[in-house]
Design a protein around this motif. Sequence first.
Motif, PDB file in Angstrom:
ATOM      1  N   GLU A  49      15.041 -12.620 -12.019  1.00 29.28           N
ATOM      2  CA  GLU A  49      15.297 -11.440 -11.134  1.00 29.28           C
ATOM      3  C   GLU A  49      14.533 -10.980 -10.910  1.00 29.28           C
ATOM      4  O   GLU A  49      15.165  -9.212 -10.015  1.00 29.28           O
ATOM      5  CB  GLU A  49      17.009 -11.434 -11.137  1.00 29.28           C
ATOM      6  N   GLN A  50      13.428 -10.207 -11.166  1.00 31.38           N
ATOM      7  CA  GLN A  50      12.097  -9.089 -11.482  1.00 31.38           C
ATOM      8  C   GLN A  50      11.063  -9.857 -10.400  1.00 31.38           C
ATOM      9  O   GLN A  50      10.533 -11.278 -10.930  1.00 31.38           O
ATOM     10  CB  GLN A  50      12.861  -8.079 -12.729  1.00 31.38           C
ATOM     11  N   VAL A  51       9.877  -8.845 -10.472  1.00 32.60           N
ATOM     12  CA  VAL A  51       8.232  -9.301 -10.339  1.00 32.60           C
ATOM     13  C   VAL A  51       7.858  -8.146 -10.310  1.00 32.60           C
ATOM     14  O   VAL A  51       8.301  -6.363 -10.453  1.00 32.60           O
ATOM     15  CB  VAL A  51       8.160  -9.602  -8.605  1.00 32.60           C
ATOM     16  N   GLU A  52       6.199  -7.923 -10.433  1.00 27.99           N
ATOM     17  CA  GLU A  52       5.546  -6.644 -11.192  1.00 27.99           C
ATOM     18  C   GLU A  52       4.951  -6.901  -9.817  1.00 27.99           C
ATOM     19  O   GLU A  52       3.576  -7.514  -9.734  1.00 27.99           O
ATOM     20  CB  GLU A  52       5.409  -7.076 -12.694  1.00 27.99           C
ATOM     21  N   THR A  53       4.170  -5.261  -9.526  1.00 28.82           N
ATOM     22  CA  THR A  53       3.359  -5.247  -8.528  1.00 28.82           C
ATOM     23  C   THR A  53       2.172  -4.490  -9.627  1.00 28.82           C
ATOM     24  O   THR A  53       2.622  -3.909 -10.848  1.00 28.82           O
ATOM     25  CB  THR A  53       3.621  -4.385  -7.494  1.00 28.82           C
ATOM     26  N   SER A  54       0.822  -4.942  -9.129  1.00 32.15           N
ATOM     27  CA  SER A  54      -0.159  -3.637  -9.886  1.00 32.15           C
ATOM     28  C   SER A  54      -0.942  -3.123  -8.716  1.00 32.15           C
ATOM     29  O   SER A  54      -1.556  -3.141  -8.045  1.00 32.15           O
ATOM     30  CB  SER A  54      -1.138  -4.196 -11.179  1.00 32.15           C
ATOM     31  N   THR A  55      -1.550  -1.683  -9.285  1.00 34.27           N
ATOM     32  CA  THR A  55      -2.652  -0.928  -8.020  1.00 34.27           C
ATOM     33  C   THR A  55      -4.235  -0.946  -8.869  1.00 34.27           C
ATOM     34  O   THR A  55      -3.979  -1.745  -9.725  1.00 34.27           O
ATOM     35  CB  THR A  55      -2.554   0.633  -8.053  1.00 34.27           C
ATOM     36  N   HIS A  56      -4.457  -0.973  -8.338  1.00 31.32           N
ATOM     37  CA  HIS A  56      -6.472  -1.361  -8.193  1.00 31.32           C
ATOM     38  C   HIS A  56      -6.311   0.053  -9.339  1.00 31.32           C
ATOM     39  O   HIS A  56      -5.597   1.526  -9.146  1.00 31.32           O
ATOM     40  CB  HIS A  56      -7.210  -0.929  -7.001  1.00 31.32           C
ATOM     41  N   PRO A  57      -7.568   0.103  -9.717  1.00 33.37           N
ATOM     42  CA  PRO A  57      -7.671   1.628 -10.542  1.00 33.37           C
ATOM     43  C   PRO A  57      -8.591   2.381  -9.049  1.00 33.37           C
ATOM     44  O   PRO A  57      -8.890   2.426  -8.225  1.00 33.37           O
ATOM     45  CB  PRO A  57      -9.090   1.991 -11.561  1.00 33.37           C
ATOM     46  N   ARG A  58      -7.679   4.080  -9.773  1.00 33.70           N
ATOM     47  CA  ARG A  58      -7.657   5.216  -8.503  1.00 33.70           C
ATOM     48  C   ARG A  58      -8.402   6.161  -8.882  1.00 33.70           C
ATOM     49  O   ARG A  58      -7.476   6.711 -10.482  1.00 33.70           O
ATOM     50  CB  ARG A  58      -6.723   5.161  -7.043  1.00 33.70           C
ATOM     51  N   THR A  59      -9.059   7.678  -8.674  1.00 36.59           N
ATOM     52  CA  THR A  59      -9.347   7.984  -9.002  1.00 36.59           C
ATOM     53  C   THR A  59      -8.341   9.465  -8.456  1.00 36.59           C
ATOM     54  O   THR A  59      -8.123  10.763  -8.980  1.00 36.59           O
ATOM     55  CB  THR A  59     -10.967   9.129  -8.957  1.00 36.59           C
ATOM     56  N   ASP A  60      -7.934   8.956  -6.756  1.00 35.52           N
ATOM     57  CA  ASP A  60      -7.838  10.225  -5.673  1.00 35.52           C
ATOM     58  C   ASP A  60      -6.084   9.047  -5.426  1.00 35.52           C
ATOM     59  O   ASP A  60      -5.545   8.178  -5.702  1.00 35.52           O
ATOM     60  CB  ASP A  60      -7.903  10.172  -4.980  1.00 35.52           C
ATOM     61  N   VAL A  61      -5.125  11.133  -6.202  1.00 36.16           N
ATOM     62  CA  VAL A  61      -4.052  10.437  -5.684  1.00 36.16           C
ATOM     63  C   VAL A  61      -3.451   9.708  -5.042  1.00 36.16           C
ATOM     64  O   VAL A  61      -2.503   9.233  -4.367  1.00 36.16           O
ATOM     65  CB  VAL A  61      -3.116  12.017  -6.639  1.00 36.16           C
ATOM     66  N   ARG A  62      -3.590  11.189  -4.010  1.00 33.95           N
ATOM     67  CA  ARG A  62      -3.792  10.347  -2.457  1.00 33.95           C
ATOM     68  C   ARG A  62      -4.136   8.732  -1.809  1.00 33.95           C
ATOM     69  O   ARG A  62      -3.226   7.837  -1.518  1.00 33.95           O
ATOM     70  CB  ARG A  62      -4.005  10.426  -1.296  1.00 33.95           C
ATOM     71  N   GLU A  63      -5.098   7.844  -2.757  1.00 30.86           N
ATOM     72  CA  GLU A  63      -4.980   6.425  -2.712  1.00 30.86           C
ATOM     73  C   GLU A  63      -4.419   6.261  -3.433  1.00 30.86           C
ATOM     74  O   GLU A  63      -4.075   4.761  -3.017  1.00 30.86           O
ATOM     75  CB  GLU A  63      -6.928   6.836  -2.814  1.00 30.86           C
ATOM     76  N   LEU A  64      -4.265   6.518  -4.589  1.00 31.45           N
ATOM     77  CA  LEU A  64      -2.962   6.108  -5.086  1.00 31.45           C
ATOM     78  C   LEU A  64      -1.796   5.579  -4.668  1.00 31.45           C
ATOM     79  O   LEU A  64      -1.571   4.602  -4.467  1.00 31.45           O
ATOM     80  CB  LEU A  64      -3.373   6.622  -6.947  1.00 31.45           C
ATOM     81  N   LEU A  65      -1.353   6.979  -4.332  1.00 33.77           N
ATOM     82  CA  LEU A  65      -0.173   7.012  -3.733  1.00 33.77           C
ATOM     83  C   LEU A  65      -0.012   5.358  -2.079  1.00 33.77           C
ATOM     84  O   LEU A  65       1.004   4.962  -2.449  1.00 33.77           O
ATOM     85  CB  LEU A  65       0.200   8.260  -3.209  1.00 33.77           C
ATOM     86  N   ASP A  66      -0.635   5.942  -1.752  1.00 32.34           N
ATOM     87  CA  ASP A  66      -0.603   5.393  -0.704  1.00 32.34           C
ATOM     88  C   ASP A  66      -1.273   3.628  -1.391  1.00 32.34           C
ATOM     89  O   ASP A  66      -0.326   2.310  -0.419  1.00 32.34           O
ATOM     90  CB  ASP A  66      -2.045   5.163   0.327  1.00 32.34           C
ATOM     91  N   GLU A  67      -1.727   3.206  -1.923  1.00 36.98           N
ATOM     92  CA  GLU A  67      -1.407   1.491  -2.603  1.00 36.98           C
ATOM     93  C   GLU A  67      -0.162   1.462  -2.720  1.00 36.98           C
ATOM     94  O   GLU A  67      -0.206   0.270  -3.087  1.00 36.98           O
ATOM     95  CB  GLU A  67      -3.333   1.488  -3.859  1.00 36.98           C
TER      96      GLU A  67
END
Length: 362
Positions: A49-67
Amino acid sequence: MGVEEEFLLVTPEGRPTAVAPTVLRHAALDEEATSAEPGGDLEKEFKREQVETSTHPRTDVRELLDEIRAGRARTSEYARLAGAEIAALATAPQEVESTVVPDRRAQEIRARFAMTARDQLTCGCHVHVEVGDDDEGVRILDHLRRWTPVLLALSANSPAWQGSHSGYASYRSQVWGRWPTAGPTAPFGDAAGYRRVIEELLASGTILDDGMVYFDARLSARYPTVEVRVADVCLDAADAALQAVLVRGLAETALAGGAEPPQPRTELLRAATWRAAHSGLSGDLVSPTTGRPSPAADVVAELLAHVRPALEATGDLEWAERQTATVLLRGNGAIQQQAWRAEGADDDEVVRRAIARTISPH
């Protein structure tokens, strides 16, 4: 820095549904979603009943949030192909008999840990911060341990459990805390000390492998990172990015040197963590600097002041201050769920509202 998020899979009506294998098959067919960078994948979790996502490594918070937002939107598309939706809720509000994924290791965990495993339909938010080596990682672990209850309070998003109001802002942390390795840890001192603890846990025969080291913060077994695992999955994507920025700020502060205050005993840290789980941002937290109760907003301000030089150095200070103010004004996920209840939402309606918030572009 990177973020992993676990999501509930639910029907469009708002009920948990065991369709993770189907969702993952749809994700596997999406060639555009693959990348040579670490992270970015959709993965199975312990329950169907669940799944997990992950982002790529990011240094900029705005890029991280977009991802983070893009990962939520993409996962929502895969879920809809399976007739489902995703909800960033750390526990399902309804009574549910969840099902373990058809994986040999997961089935062995289910058999060994019985009701603890049966009840583990919980969703967290994990932050990874890159480190140079294990000794550097342990310096960070030992430094940030006193601040993990504040991170939990900011993220708390699980006030309901099995059809009842739990009386906690983060009941996920109470359920998760039943695992034998879960929760805060004593200082490790150095990488050798950390490795000795892991070796002794394995030698005890209590856990299957080092993948069952469920500390609130640990050295990642997969990446050259410190992994902070204390937070509930956040209802709002920006709150997940805030967790990452604050954890990176704590890591940079640890490595900047300076005199370290005396380490709190683990018993006191467990009490502070319990209090954060119980009241979240709605009452007092235990101040990491005084060890005394203080209004949650004041304790969050202590955390921001502690990492301020690090946030200034990375250019994150203005964003972090603005987002923290937003969380304190609007409330964490638990406060938002309780507000929906006050408006008359039942369990299913809470989930439906959470679906909309999970994939909101703002």
